[in-house]
Design an enzyme around this catalytic site. Sequence first.
Site, short mmCIF file in Angstrom:
data_model
loop_
_atom_site.label_atom_id
_atom_site.label_comp_id
_atom_site.label_asym_id
_atom_site.label_seq_id
_atom_site.Cartn_x
_atom_site.Cartn_y
_atom_site.Cartn_z
N ARG A 105 0.84 -1.06 0.01
CA ARG A 105 -0.16 -0.10 -0.11
C ARG A 105 1.24 1.63 -0.07
O ARG A 105 1.57 1.15 0.65
CB ARG A 105 -0.79 0.00 1.27
CG ARG A 105 -1.79 1.59 0.83
CD ARG A 105 -2.84 1.19 2.39
NE ARG A 105 -3.76 2.13 2.38
CZ ARG A 105 -3.59 2.81 3.74
NH1 ARG A 105 -3.07 2.88 4.18
NH2 ARG A 105 -4.15 4.17 3.37
N ASN A 158 11.90 1.80 -12.78
CA ASN A 158 12.24 0.01 -12.25
C ASN A 158 10.68 -0.49 -12.34
O ASN A 158 9.80 -0.60 -10.77
CB ASN A 158 12.08 0.69 -10.62
CG ASN A 158 13.20 -0.48 -10.12
OD1 ASN A 158 13.92 -1.57 -10.92
ND2 ASN A 158 12.82 -0.59 -8.61
N ARG A 160 7.00 -2.26 -12.53
CA ARG A 160 6.43 -3.62 -12.08
C ARG A 160 5.64 -3.81 -12.10
O ARG A 160 4.78 -3.11 -11.69
CB ARG A 160 5.88 -3.62 -9.90
CG ARG A 160 7.98 -2.92 -9.39
CD ARG A 160 8.97 -4.30 -9.68
NE ARG A 160 9.63 -3.69 -8.91
CZ ARG A 160 11.32 -3.99 -8.63
NH1 ARG A 160 11.50 -5.74 -9.45
NH2 ARG A 160 11.91 -4.10 -8.12
N SER A 187 16.38 0.45 -17.06
CA SER A 187 17.19 -1.37 -17.20
C SER A 187 15.63 -1.75 -18.53
O SER A 187 14.97 -1.22 -19.65
CB SER A 187 16.17 -2.68 -16.17
OG SER A 187 14.78 -2.06 -16.81
N ALA A 221 24.10 -8.38 -17.52
CA ALA A 221 25.80 -8.70 -16.74
C ALA A 221 26.40 -7.83 -18.06
O ALA A 221 27.66 -8.30 -17.59
CB ALA A 221 25.90 -9.98 -17.04
N GLY A 223 26.82 -4.96 -18.34
CA GLY A 223 26.75 -3.15 -18.09
C GLY A 223 25.82 -2.34 -18.47
O GLY A 223 25.10 -2.91 -17.26
N ALA A 224 26.36 -1.15 -19.04
CA ALA A 224 25.13 -0.12 -19.43
C ALA A 224 25.60 0.20 -20.29
O ALA A 224 26.95 0.42 -20.91
CB ALA A 224 24.82 0.70 -18.41
N GLY A 247 18.21 -6.20 -5.84
CA GLY A 247 19.33 -4.53 -5.46
C GLY A 247 20.11 -4.05 -6.55
O GLY A 247 21.03 -3.32 -5.88
N ASP A 250 19.41 -0.78 -8.12
CA ASP A 250 19.45 0.58 -6.78
C ASP A 250 20.78 0.67 -6.30
O ASP A 250 21.03 2.39 -6.48
CB ASP A 250 18.43 -0.06 -5.76
CG ASP A 250 17.28 -0.21 -6.39
OD1 ASP A 250 16.62 0.00 -6.83
OD2 ASP A 250 16.89 -1.54 -5.71
#
Length: 325
Positions: A105, A158, A160, A187, A221, A223-224, A247, A250
């Site tokens: 909540r 992020n 959901r 992501s 894996a 990287g970015a 995590g 984050d």
Amino acid sequence: MTPEAFAGVLVIGEALTDVLVLPDGGEVARPGGSPANVALGLGRLGRRAWLGTHIGDDSLGKEVHARLADSGVRLTEGSVQDGATSSATARLDRAGSATYAFDIRWAPARSAVLPALAGMPSHLHTGSIAASLAPGADLVLAAVREAHGSATISYDPNLRPALLSGPEVERPRIENLVSLSDVVKASEEDLAWLYPTRAPEDVAREWATAGPALVVLTLGADGAHAYWRGGDMAVPGRRVEVVDTVGAGDAFMAGLLSGLMTRGLLAEGPGPAPGKQARQTLHRATATPGATPELASALDLAAHVAALTCTREGADPPTLAELGI
């Protein structure tokens, strides 16, 4: 409280209990929540961090509060309310990757985000469930709009999907938050869900022309990849023995923000509207095709912080000492 007394990073978003279901069927419960993890990571990296959130006054809420406090993170007034603390169940596969189910909540008190509404923080970070889930998401958006004039802003969608409507419903709110932000991290999974007919790298490149000075697309894996108006840069992944990936994103976000602050590319200190000067500095640093040393260093730190987090169980970001800094 004056803006000078509050100067630092305000993270607005959910804090909850993560229940990790291990591949062998065992369970481990520990405090979590994406924005709370970012605040925790910032605290462990020596940043002055506050969290505006919604936790209960139950035993789980006290554990969340204690863990944050141990790393120097303070809760804003009104963050603790009567009732139960939300939870997320993360089921780990043999590779350490997690899928989530939520009992949450998100209805923060106005007082919990009041510092942002009053223009107090030097930097404001938000994202994840808090920026999307009613009824609190509208308050989060209002806080970002009010803080924008005096603070630098970062955002991590992020997403959901289990808690959201379809991409076409969520896209306008997300794009609004992107346009208000100076730094955005997303992501591949976020952008693939949000824009199912487009390549994530094309979306990230487009977002980098829609308001943010810097957009970073994380690739697990691999990287970015960072994008800005003047150019782009690959951020290699660090090869480590992965325990789990809980995590990691984050931790990357906290490392990136801390690295940018160290180099004056995001606001952290006191002063009148510190975000304006830092925003100009960040935009100058991202105006050319090549990455400046300051930008490259901040991205490298983010990758290092994320990699170390993957070597231990749960969202457990490293300290400065563990990074050798």
